[in-house]
Design a protein around this motif. Structure first.
Motif, PDB file in Angstrom:
ATOM      1  N   SER A  30       4.103   8.951  -5.638  1.00  0.00           N
ATOM      2  CA  SER A  30       2.783   8.520  -5.185  1.00  0.00           C
ATOM      3  C   SER A  30       2.640   7.008  -5.274  1.00  0.00           C
ATOM      4  CB  SER A  30       1.693   9.206  -6.022  1.00  0.00           C
ATOM      5  OG  SER A  30       0.411   8.768  -5.645  1.00  0.00           O
ATOM      6  N   GLY A  31       3.143   6.433  -6.351  1.00  0.00           N
ATOM      7  CA  GLY A  31       3.074   4.983  -6.507  1.00  0.00           C
ATOM      8  C   GLY A  31       3.867   4.242  -5.450  1.00  0.00           C
ATOM      9  N   ALA A  32       5.056   4.749  -5.126  1.00  0.00           N
ATOM     10  CA  ALA A  32       5.880   4.109  -4.099  1.00  0.00           C
ATOM     11  C   ALA A  32       5.216   4.205  -2.724  1.00  0.00           C
ATOM     12  CB  ALA A  32       7.272   4.750  -4.067  1.00  0.00           C
ATOM     13  N   PHE A  33       4.586   5.345  -2.439  1.00  0.00           N
ATOM     14  CA  PHE A  33       3.843   5.483  -1.188  1.00  0.00           C
ATOM     15  C   PHE A  33       2.686   4.480  -1.142  1.00  0.00           C
ATOM     16  CE2 PHE A  33       4.868  10.285  -0.527  1.00  0.00           C
ATOM     17  CZ  PHE A  33       6.109   9.950  -0.027  1.00  0.00           C
ATOM     18  N   GLU A  34       1.950   4.401  -2.235  1.00  0.00           N
ATOM     19  CA  GLU A  34       0.771   3.521  -2.283  1.00  0.00           C
ATOM     20  C   GLU A  34       1.154   2.059  -2.101  1.00  0.00           C
ATOM     21  OE1 GLU A  34      -1.689   0.632  -4.145  1.00  0.00           O
ATOM     22  OE2 GLU A  34      -0.062   1.526  -5.289  1.00  0.00           O
ATOM     23  N   ARG A  35       2.301   1.669  -2.642  1.00  0.00           N
ATOM     24  CA  ARG A  35       2.743   0.275  -2.528  1.00  0.00           C
ATOM     25  C   ARG A  35       3.341  -0.039  -1.158  1.00  0.00           C
ATOM     26  NH1 ARG A  35       4.696   1.701  -7.621  1.00  0.00           N
ATOM     27  NH2 ARG A  35       6.824   1.851  -6.828  1.00  0.00           N
ATOM     28  N   GLY A  36       3.656   1.000  -0.395  1.00  0.00           N
ATOM     29  CA  GLY A  36       4.129   0.790   0.974  1.00  0.00           C
ATOM     30  C   GLY A  36       5.589   0.404   1.088  1.00  0.00           C
ATOM     31  N   HIS A  37       6.426   0.833   0.153  1.00  0.00           N
ATOM     32  CA  HIS A  37       7.846   0.490   0.224  1.00  0.00           C
ATOM     33  C   HIS A  37       8.489   1.088   1.479  1.00  0.00           C
ATOM     34  CE1 HIS A  37       8.397  -1.453  -3.681  1.00  0.00           C
ATOM     35  NE2 HIS A  37       7.516  -0.594  -4.149  1.00  0.00           N
ATOM     36  N   ASN A  38       9.431   0.368   2.027  1.00  0.00           N
ATOM     37  CA  ASN A  38      10.139   0.808   3.220  1.00  0.00           C
ATOM     38  C   ASN A  38      11.317   1.689   2.803  1.00  0.00           C
ATOM     39  OD1 ASN A  38      10.906   1.067   5.881  1.00  0.00           O
ATOM     40  ND2 ASN A  38      12.023  -0.868   5.924  1.00  0.00           N
ATOM     41  N   PHE A  39      11.015   2.970   2.551  1.00  0.00           N
ATOM     42  CA  PHE A  39      12.066   3.888   2.111  1.00  0.00           C
ATOM     43  C   PHE A  39      11.762   5.293   2.614  1.00  0.00           C
ATOM     44  CE2 PHE A  39       8.900   5.250  -0.746  1.00  0.00           C
ATOM     45  CZ  PHE A  39       9.334   6.269  -1.583  1.00  0.00           C
ATOM     46  N   LEU A  40      12.784   6.122   2.575  1.00  0.00           N
ATOM     47  CA  LEU A  40      12.663   7.521   2.956  1.00  0.00           C
ATOM     48  C   LEU A  40      12.867   8.382   1.724  1.00  0.00           C
ATOM     49  CD1 LEU A  40      12.725  10.062   4.798  1.00  0.00           C
ATOM     50  CD2 LEU A  40      15.141   9.531   5.255  1.00  0.00           C
ATOM     51  N   TYR A  41      11.969   9.338   1.520  1.00  0.00           N
ATOM     52  CA  TYR A  41      12.150  10.307   0.439  1.00  0.00           C
ATOM     53  C   TYR A  41      12.327  11.689   1.045  1.00  0.00           C
ATOM     54  CZ  TYR A  41      11.739  12.653  -4.030  1.00  0.00           C
ATOM     55  OH  TYR A  41      12.017  13.409  -5.157  1.00  0.00           O
TER      56      TYR A  41
ATOM     57  N   LYS B 283      15.317  -6.765  -0.511  1.00  0.00           N
ATOM     58  CA  LYS B 283      14.497  -7.667   0.300  1.00  0.00           C
ATOM     59  C   LYS B 283      14.467  -9.078  -0.286  1.00  0.00           C
ATOM     60  CE  LYS B 283      10.450  -5.778   0.756  1.00  0.00           C
ATOM     61  NZ  LYS B 283       9.074  -5.501   1.241  1.00  0.00           N
ATOM     62  N   ALA B 284      14.387  -9.162  -1.609  1.00  0.00           N
ATOM     63  CA  ALA B 284      14.358 -10.475  -2.263  1.00  0.00           C
ATOM     64  C   ALA B 284      15.667 -11.221  -2.052  1.00  0.00           C
ATOM     65  CB  ALA B 284      14.083 -10.311  -3.756  1.00  0.00           C
ATOM     66  N   LEU B 285      16.788 -10.520  -2.152  1.00  0.00           N
ATOM     67  CA  LEU B 285      18.092 -11.149  -1.945  1.00  0.00           C
ATOM     68  C   LEU B 285      18.267 -11.600  -0.493  1.00  0.00           C
ATOM     69  CD1 LEU B 285      20.336  -8.780  -4.104  1.00  0.00           C
ATOM     70  CD2 LEU B 285      19.720 -11.149  -4.620  1.00  0.00           C
TER      71      LEU B 285
ATOM     72  N   VAL C 262      13.136   3.950  -8.731  1.00  0.00           N
ATOM     73  CA  VAL C 262      14.445   3.318  -8.552  1.00  0.00           C
ATOM     74  C   VAL C 262      14.666   2.968  -7.082  1.00  0.00           C
ATOM     75  CG1 VAL C 262      16.938   3.681  -8.687  1.00  0.00           C
ATOM     76  CG2 VAL C 262      15.471   4.406 -10.585  1.00  0.00           C
ATOM     77  N   ALA C 263      14.357   3.903  -6.184  1.00  0.00           N
ATOM     78  CA  ALA C 263      14.532   3.642  -4.747  1.00  0.00           C
ATOM     79  C   ALA C 263      13.687   2.461  -4.296  1.00  0.00           C
ATOM     80  CB  ALA C 263      14.173   4.883  -3.940  1.00  0.00           C
ATOM     81  N   SER C 264      12.440   2.394  -4.762  1.00  0.00           N
ATOM     82  CA  SER C 264      11.575   1.281  -4.364  1.00  0.00           C
ATOM     83  C   SER C 264      12.031  -0.022  -5.017  1.00  0.00           C
ATOM     84  CB  SER C 264      10.117   1.579  -4.723  1.00  0.00           C
ATOM     85  OG  SER C 264       9.954   1.847  -6.101  1.00  0.00           O
ATOM     86  N   GLY C 265      12.600   0.060  -6.229  1.00  0.00           N
ATOM     87  CA  GLY C 265      13.134  -1.143  -6.865  1.00  0.00           C
ATOM     88  C   GLY C 265      14.352  -1.680  -6.147  1.00  0.00           C
ATOM     89  N   VAL C 266      15.237  -0.767  -5.699  1.00  0.00           N
ATOM     90  CA  VAL C 266      16.407  -1.184  -4.927  1.00  0.00           C
ATOM     91  C   VAL C 266      15.969  -1.819  -3.613  1.00  0.00           C
ATOM     92  CG1 VAL C 266      18.467  -0.375  -3.713  1.00  0.00           C
ATOM     93  CG2 VAL C 266      17.920   0.539  -5.976  1.00  0.00           C
TER      94      VAL C 266
END
Length: 307
Positions: free
Chosen positions: A123-134, A90-92, A81-85
């Protein structure tokens, strides 16, 4: 003292984004950590929060303690969800439908939602390189549902699903090292912290928020209820975790290790174990085994900082 107070006032805002009035247990160090993280990030943040203690205590319909955009999600999909947001925002921005305000995208959960059920999406969000903090708030068991063991429960701890008995000493596996798992993903920033060291925690959150790419902070969150300690001892217990080397505070920035709260001479691990009811059954032999493991892991960390 005056200089320190001036420094503290600049570092910590008086504004509350995780406001008082929540329903956390007395002495809950996790609630304190959430409050410090919220102060460090300020208002320009969107939070994706897993099911768990902090969700339960802060969002009893129709009330909320959050003063920032906050999304309650399932155990397993906080990072998705965090990576989707983050990706949607970014798209908007790219399409000119939103201004780029430098919003921080925060995913948060307990050790169960992080090290167990949500590990795949993290792990998936890390691998994709999303700009987020967990941020993982680690109270070392599934406290919200009755103190069941997790993969973050330390060796020897008694929980309702790893009870201490004649045949087993409570938890029989060693605590999963989530910080090192995050480091193995080659993300820009990983850190450990504890609410017993609020300035260390706030500085690391601020640094992580500035990082371009994924960042992970693992926060030890003392739970008086599950750890069987008096509510007024939670901060003391957290400090003992650091002073004994059970939970060292360090950061890994672009692969470079640095201990942020150095302990020149570690206290005996028994100093940390003895005050906690969840360890009261441990024999001297088991304490020695834990001491050996803690010393070994701390020396490994010290060696990494020397590279």
């Amino acid at each position: 003292m005056e200089t320190f107070n001036v420094y503290a006032s600049r570092l910590i805002t008086k504004k509350e984004y995780f406001s008082p009035g929540h329903r956390a247990c007395q002495g809950c160090a996790e609630a304190l950590a959430v409050r410090m993280v919220a102060k460090a990030l300020g208002q320009n943040v969107i939070v994706s929060s897993a099911t768990g203690c902090m969700e339960i205590v802060s969002s009893p319909l129709p009330f909320t303690n959050w003063r920032v955009p906050w999304i309650h999600v399932a155990f397993e999909n906080t990072s998705a969800v965090a990576s989707g947001v983050e990706a949607g925002t970014k798209a908007l921005i790219r399409k000119g439908k939103l201004p780029d305000k430098g919003t921080v995208f925060l995913g948060m959960g307990g050790d169960g939602a992080t090290a167990d059920i949500g590990l795949q999406s993290l792990s998936g969000a890390f691998e994709r390189g999303h700009n987020f903090l967990y941020v993982c708030y680690d109270n070392e068991a599934y406290m919200n549902t009755g103190i069941q063991r997790s993969s973050s429960t330390p060796f020897g701890a008694a929980t309702t699903t790893s009870p201490a008995g004649k045949l087993t000493p409570g938890q029989i596996t060693w605590k999963k090292n989530m910080a090192e798992i995050a480091v193995a993903h080659n993300i820009p920033y990983v850190a450990t912290s504890c609410s017993s060291y609020p300035f260390d925690l706030i500085q690391k959150v601020k640094k992580a928020a500035r990082i371009n790419g994924p960042a992970y902070i693992h926060v030890l969150s003392v739970c008086p209820t599950g750890w069987r300690v008096p509510p007024n001892k939670a901060i003391w217990i957290g400090r003992l975790a650091v002073e004994t080397g059970v939970f060292p505070l360090y950061e890994v920035e672009n692969g470079k290790y640095r201990i942020t709260v150095d302990v020149p001479e570690l206290r005996p691990v028994l100093d940390y174990l003895k005050p906690q009811g969840r360890f009261r059954h441990l024999t001297p032999e088991l304490v020695d085994e834990i001491q050996e493991r803690v010393t070994h892991e701390y020396n490994k960390l010290k060696a990494k900082t020397a590279l």
